[in-house]
Design a protein around this motif. Structure first.
Motif, mmCIF file in Angstrom:
data_model
loop_
_atom_site.group_PDB
_atom_site.id
_atom_site.type_symbol
_atom_site.label_atom_id
_atom_site.label_comp_id
_atom_site.label_asym_id
_atom_site.label_seq_id
_atom_site.Cartn_x
_atom_site.Cartn_y
_atom_site.Cartn_z
ATOM 1 N N LYS A 37 -31.865 -1.286 24.035
ATOM 2 C CA LYS A 37 -31.813 -1.143 22.553
ATOM 3 C C LYS A 37 -31.237 -2.343 22.052
ATOM 4 N N GLU A 67 -37.935 -1.377 14.883
ATOM 5 C CA GLU A 67 -37.126 -1.058 13.747
ATOM 6 C C GLU A 67 -35.777 -1.260 14.045
ATOM 7 N N LYS A 68 -34.831 -2.041 13.285
ATOM 8 C CA LYS A 68 -33.433 -2.243 13.347
ATOM 9 C C LYS A 68 -32.634 -1.079 12.715
ATOM 10 N N ARG A 69 -31.796 -0.477 13.610
ATOM 11 C CA ARG A 69 -30.888 0.479 13.245
ATOM 12 C C ARG A 69 -29.516 0.113 13.408
ATOM 13 N N PRO A 70 -28.569 0.002 12.214
ATOM 14 C CA PRO A 70 -27.340 -0.468 12.448
ATOM 15 C C PRO A 70 -26.651 0.488 13.389
ATOM 16 N N TYR A 71 -25.732 0.236 14.230
ATOM 17 C CA TYR A 71 -25.047 0.970 14.956
ATOM 18 C C TYR A 71 -23.369 0.578 14.861
ATOM 19 N N TYR A 78 -27.212 -4.052 15.496
ATOM 20 C CA TYR A 78 -28.133 -3.182 15.605
ATOM 21 C C TYR A 78 -28.670 -2.665 17.033
ATOM 22 N N ASP A 79 -29.244 -1.602 16.891
ATOM 23 C CA ASP A 79 -30.176 -1.048 17.830
ATOM 24 C C ASP A 79 -31.600 -1.600 17.611
ATOM 25 N N TYR A 80 -32.473 -1.899 18.330
ATOM 26 C CA TYR A 80 -33.742 -2.089 18.265
ATOM 27 C C TYR A 80 -34.643 -1.021 18.914
ATOM 28 N N VAL A 81 -35.443 -0.162 18.051
ATOM 29 C CA VAL A 81 -35.883 1.103 18.253
ATOM 30 C C VAL A 81 -37.448 1.037 18.070
ATOM 31 N N THR A 83 -40.908 1.780 17.033
ATOM 32 C CA THR A 83 -41.539 2.644 16.092
ATOM 33 C C THR A 83 -42.919 3.127 16.667
#
Length: 171
Positions: A37, A67-71, A78-81, A83
């Protein structure tokens, strides 16, 4: 040098190849399916240049496969998750894996096997007809114009010839 774009071709294979663009993109998606991720983990696993990875991740986010999700906030990371659109690409990778297992594996056998959690077996991808569930092969399947094919192109003689060939593609 500018590359040819297949984005508007009336062919889903061409459009998919336009989205992929190069060999790194499916490899990034493969790693995402393996559970990677984070940017540094993608970079480490693939040995890909950071600028190339940045470009591929940006494209996959822009195209809606990741999808980029800030961690982390300071600095923002970001995590790259995957979709839904990205998870749906699994069938493409599984089909590529099966072909590679058949034609490119050495005597030791496939380097990676897929374990199907639902039935508990190691398995491989198969292309089957969605209507009858029988395998689809090049010998019993042929392309036909679909509803999304541009009508102005469908009338061209070379297009008519191309899609009015004999039933068997193995001839």
């Amino acid at each position: 040098m500018r590359r040819t774009s297949f984005a508007n071709w009336p062919c889903s294979i061409a459009r998919t190849m336009d989205l992929l663009g190069d060999w790194w993109t499916p490899m990034v998606l493969r790693e995402a399916f393996y559970g990677i991720k984070r940017f540094d983990a993608f970079q480490q696993e693939l040995g890909i240049a950071r600028n190339t990875l940045t470009d591929r991740l940006r494209r996959l986010v822009d195209e809606g496969l990741l999808e980029k999700r800030p961690y982390q906030r300071q600095p923002v990371r970001y995590d790259y998750v995957l979709t839904e659109k990205g998870r749906d690409f699994f069938g493409v990778l599984a089909a590529m894996n099966q072909w590679g297992d058949r034609w490119l594996s050495g005597e030791a056998g496939p380097p990676i096997v897929f374990h199907h959690g639902t039935c508990g077996h190691d398995s491989h991808a198969e292309v089957v007809c969605a209507a009858c569930r029988e395998p689809m092969t090049s010998g019993d399947t042929r392309p036909r114009l679909g509803p999304g094919y541009p009508p102005r192109l469908a009338e061209l003689p070379d297009v008519q010839r191309r899609f009015n060939r004999p039933d068997s593609l193995d001839e």
